[in-house]
Motif scaffolding. Structure first.
Motif, PDB file in Angstrom:
ATOM      1  N   SER A  11     -35.627  11.427  72.444  1.00 41.46           N
ATOM      2  CA  SER A  11     -35.917  12.288  70.501  1.00 41.46           C
ATOM      3  C   SER A  11     -36.175  12.137  69.747  1.00 41.46           C
ATOM      4  O   SER A  11     -34.564  11.189  69.312  1.00 41.46           O
ATOM      5  CB  SER A  11     -35.001  13.315  71.272  1.00 41.46           C
ATOM      6  N   MET A  12     -36.835  12.218  68.997  1.00 39.75           N
ATOM      7  CA  MET A  12     -36.925  11.325  66.979  1.00 39.75           C
ATOM      8  C   MET A  12     -37.267  12.569  66.657  1.00 39.75           C
ATOM      9  O   MET A  12     -38.404  13.073  66.388  1.00 39.75           O
ATOM     10  CB  MET A  12     -37.556  10.704  67.398  1.00 39.75           C
ATOM     11  N   GLY A  13     -36.272  13.124  65.902  1.00 36.23           N
ATOM     12  CA  GLY A  13     -36.652  14.032  64.204  1.00 36.23           C
ATOM     13  C   GLY A  13     -36.484  13.391  63.234  1.00 36.23           C
ATOM     14  O   GLY A  13     -35.104  13.245  63.162  1.00 36.23           O
ATOM     15  N   THR A  14     -37.129  14.396  62.540  1.00 41.33           N
ATOM     16  CA  THR A  14     -36.380  13.846  60.473  1.00 41.33           C
ATOM     17  C   THR A  14     -36.821  14.872  60.279  1.00 41.33           C
ATOM     18  O   THR A  14     -37.459  15.678  59.958  1.00 41.33           O
ATOM     19  CB  THR A  14     -37.069  12.731  60.317  1.00 41.33           C
ATOM     20  N   MET A  15     -35.982  14.964  58.546  1.00 41.55           N
ATOM     21  CA  MET A  15     -36.660  15.870  57.598  1.00 41.55           C
ATOM     22  C   MET A  15     -37.531  15.608  56.852  1.00 41.55           C
ATOM     23  O   MET A  15     -37.110  14.116  56.463  1.00 41.55           O
ATOM     24  CB  MET A  15     -35.242  16.520  56.947  1.00 41.55           C
ATOM     25  N   ILE A  16     -38.361  15.776  56.437  1.00 45.13           N
ATOM     26  CA  ILE A  16     -39.492  15.402  55.015  1.00 45.13           C
ATOM     27  C   ILE A  16     -38.743  16.567  54.191  1.00 45.13           C
ATOM     28  O   ILE A  16     -39.578  17.846  54.826  1.00 45.13           O
ATOM     29  CB  ILE A  16     -40.964  14.868  55.501  1.00 45.13           C
ATOM     30  N   LEU A  26     -39.487  21.747  52.291  1.00 45.18           N
ATOM     31  CA  LEU A  26     -38.472  20.957  53.239  1.00 45.18           C
ATOM     32  C   LEU A  26     -39.654  21.030  54.720  1.00 45.18           C
ATOM     33  O   LEU A  26     -39.563  22.340  55.075  1.00 45.18           O
ATOM     34  CB  LEU A  26     -37.045  21.367  53.219  1.00 45.18           C
ATOM     35  N   TYR A  27     -39.319  19.948  55.013  1.00 48.95           N
ATOM     36  CA  TYR A  27     -40.307  20.279  56.823  1.00 48.95           C
ATOM     37  C   TYR A  27     -38.566  19.281  57.832  1.00 48.95           C
ATOM     38  O   TYR A  27     -38.668  18.703  57.988  1.00 48.95           O
ATOM     39  CB  TYR A  27     -41.588  19.537  56.511  1.00 48.95           C
ATOM     40  N   ASP A  31     -41.125  14.064  67.443  1.00 47.66           N
ATOM     41  CA  ASP A  31     -42.097  12.805  68.225  1.00 47.66           C
ATOM     42  C   ASP A  31     -42.396  13.688  68.766  1.00 47.66           C
ATOM     43  O   ASP A  31     -44.210  13.344  68.920  1.00 47.66           O
ATOM     44  CB  ASP A  31     -41.129  11.648  68.749  1.00 47.66           C
ATOM     45  N   ASP A  32     -43.187  14.745  68.798  1.00 50.34           N
ATOM     46  CA  ASP A  32     -43.758  15.567  69.781  1.00 50.34           C
ATOM     47  C   ASP A  32     -44.353  15.991  68.855  1.00 50.34           C
ATOM     48  O   ASP A  32     -45.988  16.850  69.195  1.00 50.34           O
ATOM     49  CB  ASP A  32     -42.660  16.931  70.713  1.00 50.34           C
ATOM     50  N   GLY A  33     -44.504  16.177  67.676  1.00 51.22           N
ATOM     51  CA  GLY A  33     -45.641  16.362  66.339  1.00 51.22           C
ATOM     52  C   GLY A  33     -45.127  18.256  65.488  1.00 51.22           C
ATOM     53  O   GLY A  33     -46.037  18.469  64.931  1.00 51.22           O
ATOM     54  N   THR A  34     -44.342  18.329  67.033  1.00 49.43           N
ATOM     55  CA  THR A  34     -43.638  20.125  66.010  1.00 49.43           C
ATOM     56  C   THR A  34     -43.309  19.405  64.516  1.00 49.43           C
ATOM     57  O   THR A  34     -42.394  18.619  63.731  1.00 49.43           O
ATOM     58  CB  THR A  34     -42.239  20.027  66.469  1.00 49.43           C
ATOM     59  N   ARG A  35     -44.217  20.487  63.726  1.00 50.51           N
ATOM     60  CA  ARG A  35     -43.450  20.507  62.236  1.00 50.51           C
ATOM     61  C   ARG A  35     -43.729  22.063  61.554  1.00 50.51           C
ATOM     62  O   ARG A  35     -43.836  23.110  62.109  1.00 50.51           O
ATOM     63  CB  ARG A  35     -44.675  20.007  61.290  1.00 50.51           C
ATOM     64  N   LEU A  36     -41.952  22.066  61.097  1.00 49.67           N
ATOM     65  CA  LEU A  36     -41.786  23.221  60.792  1.00 49.67           C
ATOM     66  C   LEU A  36     -41.176  23.660  59.125  1.00 49.67           C
ATOM     67  O   LEU A  36     -40.379  22.638  59.459  1.00 49.67           O
ATOM     68  CB  LEU A  36     -40.132  23.100  61.571  1.00 49.67           C
ATOM     69  N   HIS A  37     -41.461  24.596  58.856  1.00 50.82           N
ATOM     70  CA  HIS A  37     -40.825  24.637  57.620  1.00 50.82           C
ATOM     71  C   HIS A  37     -40.155  25.256  57.516  1.00 50.82           C
ATOM     72  O   HIS A  37     -39.845  26.434  58.250  1.00 50.82           O
ATOM     73  CB  HIS A  37     -42.353  25.412  56.701  1.00 50.82           C
ATOM     74  N   GLY A  38     -39.285  24.653  55.925  1.00 45.17           N
ATOM     75  CA  GLY A  38     -38.024  26.192  56.539  1.00 45.17           C
ATOM     76  C   GLY A  38     -37.218  25.991  54.977  1.00 45.17           C
ATOM     77  O   GLY A  38     -37.527  24.941  53.786  1.00 45.17           O
ATOM     78  N   ARG A  39     -35.731  26.332  55.088  1.00 43.72           N
ATOM     79  CA  ARG A  39     -35.393  25.763  53.628  1.00 43.72           C
ATOM     80  C   ARG A  39     -34.342  24.995  53.788  1.00 43.72           C
ATOM     81  O   ARG A  39     -33.813  24.739  52.916  1.00 43.72           O
ATOM     82  CB  ARG A  39     -33.989  27.711  52.978  1.00 43.72           C
ATOM     83  N   TYR A  40     -33.690  24.846  55.226  1.00 40.96           N
ATOM     84  CA  TYR A  40     -32.605  23.878  55.432  1.00 40.96           C
ATOM     85  C   TYR A  40     -32.533  23.203  56.878  1.00 40.96           C
ATOM     86  O   TYR A  40     -32.972  24.359  57.928  1.00 40.96           O
ATOM     87  CB  TYR A  40     -31.076  24.310  55.070  1.00 40.96           C
TER      88      TYR A  40
END
Length: 124
Positions: A11-16, A26-27, A31-40
């Protein structure tokens, strides 16, 4: 790059983060293509420790100084409690004009700083 991790059982995730015409963005992307927009967000094996700090102390009206302190403390707790999170607290501030590196501090040094702060607070 992230799609190359598919099928490996990892599992690999990052913040952009960045800035557009509507303000700061902030997103979280994995690696599954999940894209979440949030405050933190917090990512990595120590993220539960960082979320404990963020969930407790985050407010939408934080000053820049307060936000930097909150980020510093959240990363410290992730690194201090989770050996796989590394030992350097790298903190950046992103504005509409770009980013500024705030610091790169060894978490062990921060530990003694916070220990002293805790002792002083308990003796008050």
């Amino acid at each position: 790059t992230m799609s190359s991790y598919r099928g490996y059982g990892l599992s690999m995730g990052t913040m952009i983060t960045g800035w557009d015409e509507t303000g700061p963005q902030l997103y979280y992307v994995d690696d599954d293509g999940t894209r979440l927009h949030g405050r933190y967000f917090s990512v990595g094996s120590g993220s539960t420790y960082a979320y404990g700090v963020l969930d407790t102390y985050y407010r939408p009206d934080l000053t820049v100084e307060e936000a930097i302190d909150l980020g510093k403390r959240a990363i410290y707790h992730a690194c201090h409690r989770d050996a796989m999170s590394g030992s350097i607290n790298n903190l950046y501030h992103v504005t509409k004009d770009g980013w500024v590196k705030i610091h790169a501090i060894d978490v062990n040094d921060m530990h003694y700083e916070y220990l002293e702060e805790k002792k002083n607070a308990m003796s008050s």
